[in-house]
Design a protein around this motif. Structure first.
Motif, PDB file in Angstrom:
ATOM      1  N   LEU A 128       0.880  -1.162   0.000  1.00 23.72           N
ATOM      2  CA  LEU A 128       0.000   0.000   0.000  1.00 23.72           C
ATOM      3  C   LEU A 128       0.912   1.204   0.000  1.00 23.72           C
ATOM      4  O   LEU A 128       1.610   1.460   0.942  1.00 23.72           O
ATOM      5  CB  LEU A 128      -0.884   0.017   1.245  1.00 23.72           C
ATOM      6  CG  LEU A 128      -1.863   1.179   1.294  1.00 23.72           C
ATOM      7  CD1 LEU A 128      -2.885   1.027   0.200  1.00 23.72           C
ATOM      8  CD2 LEU A 128      -2.533   1.248   2.637  1.00 23.72           C
ATOM      9  N   CYS A 129       0.942   1.898  -1.113  1.00 25.64           N
ATOM     10  CA  CYS A 129       1.856   2.996  -1.257  1.00 25.64           C
ATOM     11  C   CYS A 129       1.318   4.005  -2.241  1.00 25.64           C
ATOM     12  O   CYS A 129       0.148   4.105  -2.422  1.00 25.64           O
ATOM     13  CB  CYS A 129       3.223   2.513  -1.660  1.00 25.64           C
ATOM     14  SG  CYS A 129       3.265   0.883  -2.328  1.00 25.64           S
ATOM     15  N   ALA A 130       2.221   4.785  -2.899  1.00 24.11           N
ATOM     16  CA  ALA A 130       1.767   5.898  -3.700  1.00 24.11           C
ATOM     17  C   ALA A 130       2.300   5.845  -5.107  1.00 24.11           C
ATOM     18  O   ALA A 130       3.235   5.168  -5.391  1.00 24.11           O
ATOM     19  CB  ALA A 130       2.207   7.168  -3.035  1.00 24.11           C
ATOM     20  N   GLY A 131       1.686   6.598  -6.042  1.00 23.65           N
ATOM     21  CA  GLY A 131       2.078   6.447  -7.426  1.00 23.65           C
ATOM     22  C   GLY A 131       1.849   7.585  -8.378  1.00 23.65           C
ATOM     23  O   GLY A 131       1.546   8.658  -7.988  1.00 23.65           O
ATOM     24  N   THR A 132       2.002   7.325  -9.720  1.00 27.38           N
ATOM     25  CA  THR A 132       1.999   8.338 -10.770  1.00 27.38           C
ATOM     26  C   THR A 132       1.208   7.922 -12.000  1.00 27.38           C
ATOM     27  O   THR A 132       0.761   6.818 -12.049  1.00 27.38           O
ATOM     28  CB  THR A 132       3.429   8.610 -11.229  1.00 27.38           C
ATOM     29  OG1 THR A 132       3.839   7.479 -11.883  1.00 27.38           O
ATOM     30  CG2 THR A 132       4.360   8.934 -10.126  1.00 27.38           C
ATOM     31  N   GLN A 143      -8.106 -10.116  -3.644  1.00 30.79           N
ATOM     32  CA  GLN A 143      -7.058 -10.797  -2.893  1.00 30.79           C
ATOM     33  C   GLN A 143      -5.942  -9.854  -2.468  1.00 30.79           C
ATOM     34  O   GLN A 143      -5.416  -9.967  -1.354  1.00 30.79           O
ATOM     35  CB  GLN A 143      -6.463 -11.928  -3.743  1.00 30.79           C
ATOM     36  CG  GLN A 143      -7.392 -13.090  -3.996  1.00 30.79           C
ATOM     37  CD  GLN A 143      -6.775 -14.125  -4.924  1.00 30.79           C
ATOM     38  OE1 GLN A 143      -5.658 -13.944  -5.419  1.00 30.79           O
ATOM     39  NE2 GLN A 143      -7.507 -15.203  -5.188  1.00 30.79           N
ATOM     40  N   HIS A 144      -5.590  -8.895  -3.306  1.00 31.16           N
ATOM     41  CA  HIS A 144      -4.350  -8.144  -3.111  1.00 31.16           C
ATOM     42  C   HIS A 144      -4.521  -6.728  -2.582  1.00 31.16           C
ATOM     43  O   HIS A 144      -3.588  -6.209  -1.958  1.00 31.16           O
ATOM     44  CB  HIS A 144      -3.579  -8.070  -4.441  1.00 31.16           C
ATOM     45  CG  HIS A 144      -2.892  -9.345  -4.809  1.00 31.16           C
ATOM     46  ND1 HIS A 144      -1.587  -9.607  -4.479  1.00 31.16           N
ATOM     47  CD2 HIS A 144      -3.340 -10.449  -5.463  1.00 31.16           C
ATOM     48  CE1 HIS A 144      -1.250 -10.810  -4.919  1.00 31.16           C
ATOM     49  NE2 HIS A 144      -2.300 -11.336  -5.519  1.00 31.16           N
ATOM     50  N   VAL A 145      -5.624  -6.072  -2.845  1.00 33.62           N
ATOM     51  CA  VAL A 145      -5.742  -4.647  -2.512  1.00 33.62           C
ATOM     52  C   VAL A 145      -6.303  -4.490  -1.108  1.00 33.62           C
ATOM     53  O   VAL A 145      -7.424  -4.940  -0.824  1.00 33.62           O
ATOM     54  CB  VAL A 145      -6.631  -3.916  -3.527  1.00 33.62           C
ATOM     55  CG1 VAL A 145      -6.742  -2.437  -3.147  1.00 33.62           C
ATOM     56  CG2 VAL A 145      -6.063  -4.066  -4.937  1.00 33.62           C
TER      57      VAL A 145
END
Length: 779
Positions: A4-8, A73-75
């Motif tokens: 769980l992090c940040a992006g572009t 499953q992943h988020v």
């Protein structure tokens, strides 16, 4: 693997290849570039949005049957529910009968259906072999992508010749529970300058033949509430996840690139599967005798998209990125009981044609300042389905939107079931047309060695709504070499789906916009060489908007607090990812003007005022403080272990949901309404009717409580993948998997609030245990 992090958001390839990705340390993984969330290339640790990256190896290991269940499953915190047209995705407390609070991107290009259903064309695809990774933004994304990105953004990034992919591979897969068979073929070729990647898949699915659909029904004389399985059932339950009208799923993708300056891709998908909680319908012969049963509720979608990107370096410190995307989507819902041609349509038959063009100027005058400014133009035409004349257009939003009453194919025989109402229709000729001009700006300024300041905004000027302004301000603080703190404040805005917004606009009503004001704080750190964590807290103030049948209305002003935790442990041949999400409504206030007893607040029962519409009306008033459909706590765990020098990998994943307070609130609200009802206002006959109605309610409540639904819900799945290679560069991968191993999980239906004498919307599917296998051979 889960982060769980940040992006572009630019369409940029990862700086590392997938095979190398899982050999990196956790600290190095947080520094891998991602491509969703802003216009800048960014890393996982310092971008302003919460994002989960699902890599190619995650997809290859997972037994998920489609993109929706893969994300489930992943988020962290993401959940899936059912509705008549398909999977409904929930993020941070947002879920609705349509996925119109999310945006779907493919390689950064918006392919969302803006007319009806929103995110629909890709999430139910069972073949995922063309996907390099999926990046999911949890929370507002309107500052980059515009209207619709209130709950989140899903960005599918396809494979390309730039990735390490086999020159040729062939795969087959089989799902025993759903009797589903698929085949896929992919081919890739790269030279020094040019690259080609292509993918084709075909899948047929008969569906699960005896699903347990549980639905409350006071009119059922027995205690069996599973649809089509009671003693008085006229037909068996509709197959679950069967191909709609026997049409298979197809996916075709071709992408080319010339170095880093030019890329283009062409993509086609078609899908549609049965889901609705209902019995099958009988088919009759020419003499009116029943012959056989068939699935009743069916819808189908098709999508075709072409996109081109060009990057031109103007100078050493400036770049111009231009993009053109053309896409068309067809949506048709069929009505089984009216046989033949256009008579077999129910409420929706249309195509959405869209042109999106953008230009972004990237300028970096010095080491401290970087600015990206741009313009985007979108034009959408909504007309008849593919290959049909304009008289085949039909869209329903309270009123019936058709070409014209005299020419529409749906009005020629008004005696058929479900035809447009002659007292409530709108003639639109060839269809609807909407355009939007948008200005985008993002900037970053290095304040010091430890601090970077980001500012971004987006201005949208749609032709059918007022201006939308979505700004964001973020401060990134590097605490030390292993940890980063990000603080963000932003506003996101959304207009309603085009059919509702168009009707509101031509009625010259005020153009209300849904708005989220958000404050978010995120900490990302690698505690040890083997352990990384992300802690995130956010506060959202949401002004929800809905279409009440004639105009847009503010529905509810509500505040949410959320806390999200994720951690990854990676050492040797073991990888463990854990996440937990907690969501708490702080305050919910329904629009007082809607408290007439005839409008339902589909967000929460904590502020409510509604009279039931059948039998003796009872007044449902506020109860509890939960959100409809939403558990307060969601925990997810993924454990991956490799053996035999990484040739054999096993994965276990689990999702746990608990504290479905909003669902219990509805039942208890009914109980309170019955308990407090003044029977003295009724005649003797009405008192008898009321008493029977009350007894029916108590019986329905008991039957639901006996199911242990909306309690602790948990799902455990497992997969085993073996990869064999030989000296001739042949690679064979075999996968077997099982889903819902313990038969412990339900698939709930989206509830917008009930209107009968008992809560009929608290319905669910007993998810079956699912077995499947696949074989992929690469050369």
């Amino acid at each position: 693997m889960l982060f769980l992090c940040a992006g572009t958001t630019s369409f940029a390839e990862s700086r590392v290849e997938p095979d190398e990705l899982f050999a990196l340390s956790l600290k190095e993984l947080t520094e891998v570039e991602i491509s969703t969330g802003s216009l800048y290339g960014s890393t996982l640790k310092d971008a302003p949005s919460a994002i989960t990256v699902i890599h190619r190896e995650d997809i290859e290991l997972s037994g998920a049957r489609n993109l929706a269940t893969l994300m489930e499953q992943h988020v962290p915190g993401l959940l899936i529910m059912n509705h008549s047209e398909g999977n409904k995705i929930g993020l941070r407390g947002h879920i609705a009968a349509e996925n119109y609070k999310l945006l779907l991107l493919v390689n950064g290009k918006n392919l969302t259906n803006m007319v009806y259903e929103g995110v629909i064309t890709e999430i139910d695809q069972w073949e995922l072999g063309d996907i390099e990774r999926v990046e999911v933004v949890s929370g507002p994304g309107s500052v980059t992508y515009g209207t619709g990105a209130i709950a989140g953004v899903i960005n599918i990034i396809t494979k390309s010749a730039k990735n390490t992919v086999p020159a040729l591979s062939v795969g087959v897969s089989y799902n025993d529970t759903y009797n589903s068979k698929g085949v896929n073929l992919q081919y890739s070729r790269a030279s020094d300058d040019w690259g080609l990647y292509s993918y084709l898949s075909y899948r047929e699915t008969e569906g699960f033949g005896s699903p347990d659909y549980f639905k409350l029904n006071p009119g059922e004389p027995s205690d069996n509430r599973h649809i089509g399985k009671g003693p008085d059932a006229s037909a068996p339950p509709q197959d679950y996840l069967a191909d709609s009208r026997g049409r298979p799923q197809i996916k075709a993708h071709v992408g080319i690139n010339k170095g880093d300056s030019f890329s283009a891709w062409l993509r086609y998908t078609q899908s549609g599967q049965t889901r609705f909680f209902t019995e099958k319908q009988w088919k009759f012969d020419e003499e009116g005798n029943p012959v056989k049963t068939d699935n009743a509720n069916r819808s189908q979608t098709r999508s075709l998209a072409l996109s081109m990107d060009y990057r031109h370096e103007l100078s050493n410190n400036s770049v111009l990125n231009t993009s053109l995307t053309l896409d068309s989507q067809e949506y048709i819902r069929y009505r089984y009981l009216n046989q033949g041609g256009a008579n077999n349509i129910k409420d929706y038959a249309f195509a959405q044609d869209r042109i999106t063009a953008s230009a972004l100027y990237d300028f970096q005058p010095n080491e401290k300042l970087n600015v990206i400014a741009g313009y985007e133009y979108t034009h959408i035409d909504v007309g008849a389905p593919w290959g049909k004349s304009r008289d085949h257009l039909w869209i329903r939003e309270g009123t019936h939107i058709i070409s014209s009453w005299d020419n529409s194919v749906y009005t020629r025989n008004p005696d058929l079931l479900g035809r447009p109402n002659p007292d409530d229709f709108l003639e639109v000729g060839h269809g609807l047309s909407v355009e939007t001009h948008s200005h985008l700006l993002e900037s970053q300024y290095v304040l010091s060695d430890r601090h970077k300041l980001f500012y971004a905004h987006r201005l949208d000027f749609p032709s059918i709504a007022e201006r939308m302004f979505s700004p964001r301000l973020s401060l990134v603080t590097t605490l030390n070499t292993n940890s980063t703190l990000v603080t963000s404040i932003q506003r996101a805005q959304r207009m309603m789906p085009l059919r509702a917004q168009y009707l509101n606009n031509i009625s010259e009503n005020s153009s209300k916009l849904e708005t989220i004001d958000s404050l978010e704080l995120s900490y990302t750190g690698t505690l040890t060489e083997s352990t990384s964590v992300n802690l995130r807290a956010y506060y959202n103030d949401i002004k929800a908007v809905g279409f009440t049948g004639s105009e847009l209305e503010f529905l509810t002003d509500y505040e949410l607090f959320g806390f999200e935790f994720s951690a990854t442990y990676q050492r040797d041949n073991l990888k463990v990812s854990l996440s937990h999400v907690f969501l708490e409504p702080l305050d919910v206030n329904m629009n007082d003007d809607l408290k007439t007893g005839s409008s339902r607040n589909n967000i929460s029962f904590s502020d409510y005022y509604y009279f039931t519409r059948r039998g003796i009306p009872i007044l449902l008033e506020s109860y509890g403080d939960g959100l409809n459909n939403w558990p307060k706590n969601i925990t997810k765990l993924i454990v991956t272990r490799s053996f035999l020098n990484h040739r054999l990998k096993a994965q276990f994943n689990a999702q746990i949901y608990w504290d479905f307070e909003g669902s219990f609130d509805e039942m208890r609200m009914y109980q309170t309404a019955y308990d407090s009802f003044d029977r003295n206002t009724l005649s003797a006959a009405e008192q008898l009717q009321f008493d029977q109605q009350f007894e029916d309610f108590k019986q329905e409540r008991l039957l639901l409580e006996n199911q242990d639904a909306f309690e602790l819900d948990y799902n455990l799945s497992a997969s085993l993948v073996y990869r064999w290679s030989n000296a001739s560069s042949r690679d064979v991968q075999i996968k077997v998997f099982v889903e819902n191993l313990l038969r412990s999980s339900y698939r709930y239906n989206v509830s917008t609030g009930s209107n009968q004498t008992a809560p009929e919307r608290l319905e669910f599917l007993d998810k079956p245990r699912v077995f499947g296998a696949s074989v992929q051979m690469s050369f």
